[in-house]
Design a protein around this motif. Structure first.
Motif, PDB file in Angstrom:
ATOM      1  N   ASN A  29       0.843  -1.183   0.000  1.00 14.53           N
ATOM      2  CA  ASN A  29       0.000   0.000   0.000  1.00 14.53           C
ATOM      3  C   ASN A  29       0.884   1.242   0.000  1.00 14.53           C
ATOM      4  OD1 ASN A  29      -1.726   2.144   0.595  1.00 14.53           O
ATOM      5  ND2 ASN A  29      -2.985   0.929   1.971  1.00 14.53           N
ATOM      6  N   PRO A  30       0.775   2.104  -1.003  1.00 11.20           N
ATOM      7  CA  PRO A  30       1.643   3.288  -1.065  1.00 11.20           C
ATOM      8  C   PRO A  30       1.597   4.150   0.196  1.00 11.20           C
ATOM      9  CG  PRO A  30       0.525   2.999  -3.138  1.00 11.20           C
ATOM     10  CD  PRO A  30      -0.092   2.010  -2.195  1.00 11.20           C
ATOM     11  N   SER A  31       0.445   4.217   0.861  1.00  6.52           N
ATOM     12  CA  SER A  31       0.335   5.036   2.065  1.00  6.52           C
ATOM     13  C   SER A  31       1.158   4.473   3.219  1.00  6.52           C
ATOM     14  CB  SER A  31      -1.124   5.177   2.492  1.00  6.52           C
ATOM     15  OG  SER A  31      -1.674   3.927   2.856  1.00  6.52           O
ATOM     16  N   ASP A  32       1.529   3.194   3.113  1.00  9.55           N
ATOM     17  CA  ASP A  32       2.329   2.564   4.171  1.00  9.55           C
ATOM     18  C   ASP A  32       3.832   2.687   3.937  1.00  9.55           C
ATOM     19  OD1 ASP A  32      -0.003   1.775   5.434  1.00  9.55           O
ATOM     20  OD2 ASP A  32      -0.035  -0.207   4.494  1.00  9.55           O
ATOM     21  N   ILE A  33       4.226   3.264   2.821  1.00 10.23           N
ATOM     22  CA  ILE A  33       5.648   3.410   2.524  1.00 10.23           C
ATOM     23  C   ILE A  33       6.242   4.514   3.398  1.00 10.23           C
ATOM     24  CG2 ILE A  33       7.359   3.991   0.756  1.00 10.23           C
ATOM     25  CD1 ILE A  33       5.407   2.932  -1.334  1.00 10.23           C
ATOM     26  N   LYS A  56       8.485  13.660   3.328  1.00  7.19           N
ATOM     27  CA  LYS A  56       7.944  12.565   2.531  1.00  7.19           C
ATOM     28  C   LYS A  56       7.079  13.115   1.405  1.00  7.19           C
ATOM     29  CE  LYS A  56       5.118   8.389   2.734  1.00  7.19           C
ATOM     30  NZ  LYS A  56       4.286   7.486   3.584  1.00  7.19           N
ATOM     31  N   ASP A  57       6.329  14.186   1.671  1.00 14.52           N
ATOM     32  CA  ASP A  57       5.505  14.787   0.621  1.00 14.52           C
ATOM     33  C   ASP A  57       6.362  15.290  -0.540  1.00 14.52           C
ATOM     34  OD1 ASP A  57       2.897  14.329   1.213  1.00 14.52           O
ATOM     35  OD2 ASP A  57       2.435  16.341   1.929  1.00 14.52           O
ATOM     36  N   ALA A  58       7.554  15.767  -0.238  1.00 10.31           N
ATOM     37  CA  ALA A  58       8.458  16.223  -1.300  1.00 10.31           C
ATOM     38  C   ALA A  58       8.869  15.050  -2.181  1.00 10.31           C
ATOM     39  CB  ALA A  58       9.697  16.885  -0.697  1.00 10.31           C
ATOM     40  N   ILE A  59       9.046  13.877  -1.569  1.00 14.59           N
ATOM     41  CA  ILE A  59       9.356  12.679  -2.338  1.00 14.59           C
ATOM     42  C   ILE A  59       8.173  12.310  -3.225  1.00 14.59           C
ATOM     43  CG2 ILE A  59       9.879  10.210  -2.211  1.00 14.59           C
ATOM     44  CD1 ILE A  59      11.313  10.756   0.437  1.00 14.59           C
ATOM     45  N   LEU A  60       6.976  12.325  -2.641  1.00 12.36           N
ATOM     46  CA  LEU A  60       5.770  11.987  -3.407  1.00 12.36           C
ATOM     47  C   LEU A  60       5.541  12.975  -4.547  1.00 12.36           C
ATOM     48  CD1 LEU A  60       3.348  10.990  -0.508  1.00 12.36           C
ATOM     49  CD2 LEU A  60       4.624   9.475  -2.046  1.00 12.36           C
ATOM     50  N   GLN A  61       5.856  14.243  -4.293  1.00 12.36           N
ATOM     51  CA  GLN A  61       5.719  15.250  -5.343  1.00 12.36           C
ATOM     52  C   GLN A  61       6.657  14.942  -6.498  1.00 12.36           C
ATOM     53  OE1 GLN A  61       6.039  19.244  -3.879  1.00 12.36           O
ATOM     54  NE2 GLN A  61       5.948  20.177  -5.904  1.00 12.36           N
ATOM     55  N   ALA A  62       7.878  14.532  -6.179  1.00 10.62           N
ATOM     56  CA  ALA A  62       8.839  14.174  -7.226  1.00 10.62           C
ATOM     57  C   ALA A  62       8.363  12.951  -8.005  1.00 10.62           C
ATOM     58  CB  ALA A  62      10.206  13.898  -6.606  1.00 10.62           C
ATOM     59  N   VAL A  63       7.770  11.996  -7.299  1.00 12.58           N
ATOM     60  CA  VAL A  63       7.256  10.796  -7.966  1.00 12.58           C
ATOM     61  C   VAL A  63       6.118  11.166  -8.908  1.00 12.58           C
ATOM     62  CG1 VAL A  63       6.069   8.598  -7.637  1.00 12.58           C
ATOM     63  CG2 VAL A  63       7.957   9.227  -6.129  1.00 12.58           C
ATOM     64  N   PHE A 111      -4.109   6.589  -7.482  1.00 13.45           N
ATOM     65  CA  PHE A 111      -5.379   6.411  -6.780  1.00 13.45           C
ATOM     66  C   PHE A 111      -5.248   6.871  -5.330  1.00 13.45           C
ATOM     67  CE2 PHE A 111      -6.321   2.711  -9.851  1.00 13.45           C
ATOM     68  CZ  PHE A 111      -7.009   3.555 -10.705  1.00 13.45           C
ATOM     69  N   GLY A 112      -4.110   6.548  -4.719  1.00 16.01           N
ATOM     70  CA  GLY A 112      -3.901   6.929  -3.325  1.00 16.01           C
ATOM     71  C   GLY A 112      -3.851   8.435  -3.141  1.00 16.01           C
ATOM     72  N   GLU A 113      -3.142   9.122  -4.035  1.00 10.80           N
ATOM     73  CA  GLU A 113      -3.028  10.577  -3.911  1.00 10.80           C
ATOM     74  C   GLU A 113      -4.374  11.264  -4.115  1.00 10.80           C
ATOM     75  OE1 GLU A 113      -0.569  12.492  -2.841  1.00 10.80           O
ATOM     76  OE2 GLU A 113       0.467  10.616  -2.424  1.00 10.80           O
ATOM     77  N   LEU A 114      -5.148  10.783  -5.080  1.00  8.78           N
ATOM     78  CA  LEU A 114      -6.435  11.413  -5.367  1.00  8.78           C
ATOM     79  C   LEU A 114      -7.437  11.213  -4.232  1.00  8.78           C
ATOM     80  CD1 LEU A 114      -6.750  10.539  -9.155  1.00  8.78           C
ATOM     81  CD2 LEU A 114      -6.273  12.774  -8.153  1.00  8.78           C
ATOM     82  N   GLN A 115      -7.200  10.227  -3.385  1.00 11.53           N
ATOM     83  CA  GLN A 115      -8.091   9.981  -2.251  1.00 11.53           C
ATOM     84  C   GLN A 115      -7.659  10.724  -0.991  1.00 11.53           C
ATOM     85  OE1 GLN A 115      -9.250   5.743  -1.663  1.00 11.53           O
ATOM     86  NE2 GLN A 115      -8.248   5.392  -3.624  1.00 11.53           N
ATOM     87  N   ARG A 116      -6.486  11.306  -1.008  1.00 13.78           N
ATOM     88  CA  ARG A 116      -6.015  12.003   0.182  1.00 13.78           C
ATOM     89  C   ARG A 116      -6.825  13.274   0.420  1.00 13.78           C
ATOM     90  NH1 ARG A 116       0.310  12.985  -0.006  1.00 13.78           N
ATOM     91  NH2 ARG A 116      -0.122  13.764   2.078  1.00 13.78           N
ATOM     92  N   PRO A 117      -7.141  13.576   1.685  1.00 12.26           N
ATOM     93  CA  PRO A 117      -7.852  14.823   1.979  1.00 12.26           C
ATOM     94  C   PRO A 117      -6.936  16.022   1.772  1.00 12.26           C
ATOM     95  CG  PRO A 117      -7.204  13.735   4.012  1.00 12.26           C
ATOM     96  CD  PRO A 117      -6.868  12.784   2.898  1.00 12.26           C
ATOM     97  N   GLY A 118      -7.537  17.153   1.498  1.00 11.44           N
ATOM     98  CA  GLY A 118      -6.737  18.362   1.326  1.00 11.44           C
ATOM     99  C   GLY A 118      -6.192  18.495  -0.077  1.00 11.44           C
ATOM    100  N   ILE A 125      -0.530  17.634  -8.695  1.00 17.24           N
ATOM    101  CA  ILE A 125       0.159  17.130  -9.884  1.00 17.24           C
ATOM    102  C   ILE A 125      -0.649  16.007 -10.517  1.00 17.24           C
ATOM    103  CG2 ILE A 125       2.228  15.942 -10.713  1.00 17.24           C
ATOM    104  CD1 ILE A 125       3.781  17.452  -8.510  1.00 17.24           C
ATOM    105  N   ALA A 126      -1.207  15.120  -9.691  1.00 15.05           N
ATOM    106  CA  ALA A 126      -2.025  14.024 -10.209  1.00 15.05           C
ATOM    107  C   ALA A 126      -3.260  14.567 -10.923  1.00 15.05           C
ATOM    108  CB  ALA A 126      -2.438  13.097  -9.065  1.00 15.05           C
ATOM    109  N   GLN A 127      -3.886  15.588 -10.350  1.00 15.24           N
ATOM    110  CA  GLN A 127      -5.060  16.194 -10.976  1.00 15.24           C
ATOM    111  C   GLN A 127      -4.695  16.887 -12.288  1.00 15.24           C
ATOM    112  OE1 GLN A 127      -6.138  18.633  -7.603  1.00 15.24           O
ATOM    113  NE2 GLN A 127      -7.791  17.245  -6.979  1.00 15.24           N
ATOM    114  N   THR A 128      -3.539  17.551 -12.299  1.00 10.53           N
ATOM    115  CA  THR A 128      -3.077  18.219 -13.515  1.00 10.53           C
ATOM    116  C   THR A 128      -2.774  17.202 -14.610  1.00 10.53           C
ATOM    117  OG1 THR A 128      -2.149  20.060 -12.242  1.00 10.53           O
ATOM    118  CG2 THR A 128      -1.314  19.760 -14.479  1.00 10.53           C
TER     119      THR A 128
END
Length: 205
Positions: A29-33, A56-63, A111-118, A125-128
């Motif tokens: 599960n990506p949220s568990d990384i 960690k968000d900076a890493i996810l942003q780069a991904v 899918f995980g990022e699009l489900q995150r609140p906020g 980036i995923a929405q774009t």
């Protein structure tokens, strides 16, 4: 990731981090990384990791940026030089399927990022990415209408949504089945149905 990654230049270290996260996302599960898991897989300390990514968000942003750049570049290349808009749509569809089959962690992260609140940077980036992808599809669908391949009354926006949703459905079924190769097996037949659907509108008018 082998021990020599400890000595990678900054750009290569960041690229290696992105690759590691994508690979881990295919396994869990990506949220568990965690950053600890990323560092362990790379053979570096968390301190070394945070020298390149403050959070960690900076890493996810780069991904997410990596995903957007690679996928859209492949989509654009697939559509170039095709014989017709419908042929281009098929090339884009199969290219997207190939990208997912090679990087199964990518859709799990999207899918995980699009489900995150906020409204986080990775989510933006995923929405774009989805918006830009949709714009490309709409241009191809409009061209298909202009060239008479598709029905003149085709709802282009709806057809673009269906195109993306069809791929998402294939992805979800392959993930649920635990069989990533399934998406490649099913894709040709599924696209054939999509193609008949958008073309059949003219015959049914």
């Amino acid at each position: 990731m082998s021990g020599h990654s400890k000595h990678l230049p900054a750009d290569e270290r960041r690229a290696a981090t992105v690759e590691t996260v994508v690979n881990l996302a295919a396994e869990q599960n990506p949220s568990d990384i965690t950053t600890a898991a990323i560092a362990e897989r790379m053979g570096v300390t968390q301190g070394a990791l945070f020298r390149h990514f403050p959070t960690k968000d900076a890493i996810l942003q780069a991904v997410m940026s990596w995903v957007a750049e690679r996928l859209l570049a492949r989509v654009d290349k697939a559509a170039e030089g095709t014989a017709s808009p419908v042929t281009a749509l098929e090339a884009v569809f199969m290219t997207h399927v190939d990208f997912v089959s090679k990087h199964p962690g990518v859709p799990r992260m999207l899918f995980g990022e699009l489900q995150r609140p906020g409204d986080t940077p990775p989510k933006q980036i995923a929405q774009t990415l989805i918006r830009h992808y949709g714009e490309r599809l709409c241009r191809l669908l409009d061209a298909g209408k202009a060239q008479g391949e598709l029905d003149a009354g085709l709802d282009v926006d709806a057809a673009a949504v269906l195109f993306i949703g069809t791929i998402q459905g294939l992805v979800m079924q392959s993930l649920l089945a635990g069989d990533v190769a399934r998406i490649r097996r099913d894709a040709p037949g599924v696209f054939a149905i999509y193609r008949r659907g958008v073309r059949s509108l003219e015959a049914g008018q």
